[in-house]
Write a protein that holds these residues in place. Structure first.
Motif, PDB file in Angstrom:
ATOM      1  N   LYS A 202       0.922  -1.275   0.042  1.00 32.66           N
ATOM      2  CA  LYS A 202      -0.172   0.190   0.024  1.00 32.66           C
ATOM      3  C   LYS A 202       0.842   1.179   0.270  1.00 32.66           C
ATOM      4  O   LYS A 202       1.859   1.423   0.564  1.00 32.66           O
ATOM      5  CB  LYS A 202      -0.958   0.210   1.223  1.00 32.66           C
ATOM      6  N   THR A 203       0.694   2.228  -0.944  1.00 33.89           N
ATOM      7  CA  THR A 203       1.318   3.427  -0.719  1.00 33.89           C
ATOM      8  C   THR A 203       0.441   4.399   0.344  1.00 33.89           C
ATOM      9  O   THR A 203      -0.572   4.314   0.138  1.00 33.89           O
ATOM     10  CB  THR A 203       1.221   4.232  -2.333  1.00 33.89           C
ATOM     11  N   ILE A 204       1.283   4.779   1.225  1.00 29.94           N
ATOM     12  CA  ILE A 204       0.744   5.402   2.107  1.00 29.94           C
ATOM     13  C   ILE A 204       1.456   7.052   2.383  1.00 29.94           C
ATOM     14  O   ILE A 204       2.626   7.262   2.270  1.00 29.94           O
ATOM     15  CB  ILE A 204       1.135   4.858   3.600  1.00 29.94           C
ATOM     16  N   VAL A 205       0.651   7.954   2.529  1.00 28.11           N
ATOM     17  CA  VAL A 205       0.797   9.197   2.893  1.00 28.11           C
ATOM     18  C   VAL A 205       0.146   9.459   4.133  1.00 28.11           C
ATOM     19  O   VAL A 205      -1.007   9.618   4.242  1.00 28.11           O
ATOM     20  CB  VAL A 205       0.503  10.506   1.855  1.00 28.11           C
ATOM     21  N   MET A 206       1.362  10.001   5.333  1.00 21.68           N
ATOM     22  CA  MET A 206       0.650  10.144   6.508  1.00 21.68           C
ATOM     23  C   MET A 206       1.076  11.476   6.980  1.00 21.68           C
ATOM     24  O   MET A 206       2.602  11.676   7.088  1.00 21.68           O
ATOM     25  CB  MET A 206       1.276   9.012   7.456  1.00 21.68           C
ATOM     26  N   VAL A 207       0.098  12.501   7.319  1.00 25.21           N
ATOM     27  CA  VAL A 207       0.640  13.706   7.893  1.00 25.21           C
ATOM     28  C   VAL A 207       0.619  13.521   9.596  1.00 25.21           C
ATOM     29  O   VAL A 207      -0.283  12.846  10.178  1.00 25.21           O
ATOM     30  CB  VAL A 207      -0.820  14.418   7.514  1.00 25.21           C
ATOM     31  N   THR A 208       1.695  14.077  10.103  1.00 28.12           N
ATOM     32  CA  THR A 208       1.679  13.563  11.479  1.00 28.12           C
ATOM     33  C   THR A 208       2.533  15.022  12.364  1.00 28.12           C
ATOM     34  O   THR A 208       3.570  15.582  11.555  1.00 28.12           O
ATOM     35  CB  THR A 208       2.646  12.297  11.876  1.00 28.12           C
ATOM     36  N   HIS A 209       2.301  15.259  13.526  1.00 26.81           N
ATOM     37  CA  HIS A 209       3.125  16.143  14.216  1.00 26.81           C
ATOM     38  C   HIS A 209       4.153  15.208  15.071  1.00 26.81           C
ATOM     39  O   HIS A 209       5.214  15.897  15.862  1.00 26.81           O
ATOM     40  CB  HIS A 209       2.071  16.922  15.288  1.00 26.81           C
ATOM     41  N   ASP A 210       3.942  14.009  15.280  1.00 29.29           N
ATOM     42  CA  ASP A 210       4.577  12.978  15.941  1.00 29.29           C
ATOM     43  C   ASP A 210       5.864  12.419  15.310  1.00 29.29           C
ATOM     44  O   ASP A 210       6.093  11.981  14.201  1.00 29.29           O
ATOM     45  CB  ASP A 210       3.631  11.771  16.266  1.00 29.29           C
ATOM     46  N   LEU A 211       7.236  12.920  15.904  1.00 30.77           N
ATOM     47  CA  LEU A 211       8.421  12.546  15.218  1.00 30.77           C
ATOM     48  C   LEU A 211       8.607  10.883  15.307  1.00 30.77           C
ATOM     49  O   LEU A 211       8.852  10.450  14.400  1.00 30.77           O
ATOM     50  CB  LEU A 211       9.475  13.163  16.032  1.00 30.77           C
ATOM     51  N   GLN A 212       8.109  10.403  16.419  1.00 28.95           N
ATOM     52  CA  GLN A 212       8.197   8.998  16.405  1.00 28.95           C
ATOM     53  C   GLN A 212       7.495   8.298  15.529  1.00 28.95           C
ATOM     54  O   GLN A 212       7.795   7.294  14.869  1.00 28.95           O
ATOM     55  CB  GLN A 212       7.670   8.365  17.772  1.00 28.95           C
ATOM     56  N   ALA A 213       6.335   8.857  14.896  1.00 24.54           N
ATOM     57  CA  ALA A 213       5.421   8.300  14.207  1.00 24.54           C
ATOM     58  C   ALA A 213       6.223   8.431  12.718  1.00 24.54           C
ATOM     59  O   ALA A 213       6.074   7.513  11.863  1.00 24.54           O
ATOM     60  CB  ALA A 213       4.094   8.858  13.927  1.00 24.54           C
ATOM     61  N   ALA A 214       6.808   9.472  12.441  1.00 26.26           N
ATOM     62  CA  ALA A 214       7.447   9.827  11.248  1.00 26.26           C
ATOM     63  C   ALA A 214       8.611   8.844  11.128  1.00 26.26           C
ATOM     64  O   ALA A 214       8.880   8.453   9.802  1.00 26.26           O
ATOM     65  CB  ALA A 214       7.919  11.355  11.253  1.00 26.26           C
ATOM     66  N   LEU A 215       9.266   8.412  12.063  1.00 21.37           N
ATOM     67  CA  LEU A 215      10.271   7.545  11.868  1.00 21.37           C
ATOM     68  C   LEU A 215       9.902   6.233  11.414  1.00 21.37           C
ATOM     69  O   LEU A 215      10.726   5.333  10.805  1.00 21.37           O
ATOM     70  CB  LEU A 215      10.930   7.231  13.338  1.00 21.37           C
ATOM     71  N   SER A 216       8.578   5.831  11.292  1.00 25.09           N
ATOM     72  CA  SER A 216       7.937   4.674  10.770  1.00 25.09           C
ATOM     73  C   SER A 216       7.807   4.687   9.315  1.00 25.09           C
ATOM     74  O   SER A 216       7.895   3.829   8.783  1.00 25.09           O
ATOM     75  CB  SER A 216       6.727   4.382  11.446  1.00 25.09           C
ATOM     76  N   ALA A 217       8.100   5.835   8.856  1.00 29.75           N
ATOM     77  CA  ALA A 217       7.960   5.925   7.294  1.00 29.75           C
ATOM     78  C   ALA A 217       9.357   5.664   6.762  1.00 29.75           C
ATOM     79  O   ALA A 217      10.443   5.718   7.267  1.00 29.75           O
ATOM     80  CB  ALA A 217       7.255   7.442   7.120  1.00 29.75           C
ATOM     81  N   ARG A 218       9.295   5.558   5.309  1.00 33.20           N
ATOM     82  CA  ARG A 218      10.519   5.386   4.461  1.00 33.20           C
ATOM     83  C   ARG A 218      11.090   6.756   4.117  1.00 33.20           C
ATOM     84  O   ARG A 218      12.251   6.680   4.169  1.00 33.20           O
ATOM     85  CB  ARG A 218      10.036   4.633   3.115  1.00 33.20           C
ATOM     86  N   ARG A 219      10.279   7.813   3.943  1.00 34.25           N
ATOM     87  CA  ARG A 219      10.740   9.116   3.803  1.00 34.25           C
ATOM     88  C   ARG A 219      10.026  10.052   4.612  1.00 34.25           C
ATOM     89  O   ARG A 219       8.662   9.697   4.973  1.00 34.25           O
ATOM     90  CB  ARG A 219      10.443   9.493   2.441  1.00 34.25           C
ATOM     91  N   THR A 220      10.507  11.073   5.060  1.00 33.67           N
ATOM     92  CA  THR A 220       9.773  12.350   5.808  1.00 33.67           C
ATOM     93  C   THR A 220       9.981  13.331   5.102  1.00 33.67           C
ATOM     94  O   THR A 220      11.254  13.741   4.668  1.00 33.67           O
ATOM     95  CB  THR A 220      10.541  12.578   7.226  1.00 33.67           C
TER      96      THR A 220
END
Length: 236
Positions: A202-220
């Protein structure tokens, strides 16, 4: 600045501009925004309040359109579609995960998850099979008759993810999916998103304020003053 993925683009914004009129004054959100995201990527978008994160999600979902420029997802030029066409495209190709779950309290888990399937010509049996599969994927097998009020925040968000994937869309848009959760529940949801990305492509685009959440992505990607600043990360 043009931010690109390393593969054939699945999402592409070219020269996108967007503004809103407030009290007779036009407030520019984006001017000449460019972005490409490869199929199967997992991208986190961060930025301060007012940087345009919600506007970006609204454009990617087809809820809103750019004032100028091109917005392509797959082979579809969203800025050329009318509202009805965008709505139909969204129902067949996209799932959305919300911060506050957006579950209907009068419906049980199965009926909440089933909602996107009501637009598809499926039999009752096929809908039930898809709902059961989606709930199994998010770890809620056997919870079909449970109601949102009896579930924790993490469980409700799992229901929201099941609803987002039940129609098997290629693209998931996640709007602060962990913003209303404690750390453990948030980590569980992020692991689930990684699984959907890694195992189901699945292609995922996630908006977040949470740096820990962003670390789960392939790119920030960081939005700043209507432009993207990319922070590359190694693949999961």
């Amino acid at each position: 600045m043009t931010v690109t993925g390393q593969e054939e683009p699945y999402i592409e914004l070219k020269g996108v501009s967007k503004g809103y009129s407030i009290g007779g004054e036009t407030i520019s959100i984006f001017s000449d925004l460019n972005l490409t995201i490869a199929r199967g990527d997992f991208v986190a978008v961060m930025g301060p309040s007012g940087s345009g994160k919600s506007t970006l999600l609204n454009m990617l979902s087809g809820i809103d359109g750019p004032d100028a420029g091109e917005l392509r997802i797959g082979r579809n030029r969203l800025e050329r579609m009318g509202e009805n066409a965008r709505s139909s495209w969204r129902a067949h190709h996209m799932g959305i995960v919300f911060q506050f779950y957006n579950l209907l309290p009068m419906l049980n888990t199965a009926d909440n998850v089933k909602l996107p399937l009501l637009l598809k010509p499926l039999s009752h049996k096929e809908r039930r099979m898809r709902v059961d599969k989606a709930l199994d994927l998010v770890g809620l097998a056997g919870r079909q008759t449970q109601y949102p009020a009896t579930m924790s925040g993490g469980q409700q968000q799992r229901v929201g993810i099941a609803r987002a994937i039940v129609a098997d869309p290629g693209l998931l848009l996640c709007d602060e999916p962990t913003g209303d959760l404690d750390r453990k529940s948030a980590d569980d949801i992020l692991e689930m998103l990684r699984l959907l990305n890694r195992e189901l492509n699945k292609t995922i685009v996630m908006v977040t304020h949470d740096l820990q959440a962003a670390l789960s992505a392939r790119r920030t990607l960081h939005l700043d003053k209507g432009e993207f600043i990319e922070q590359e990360r190694s693949a999961q």
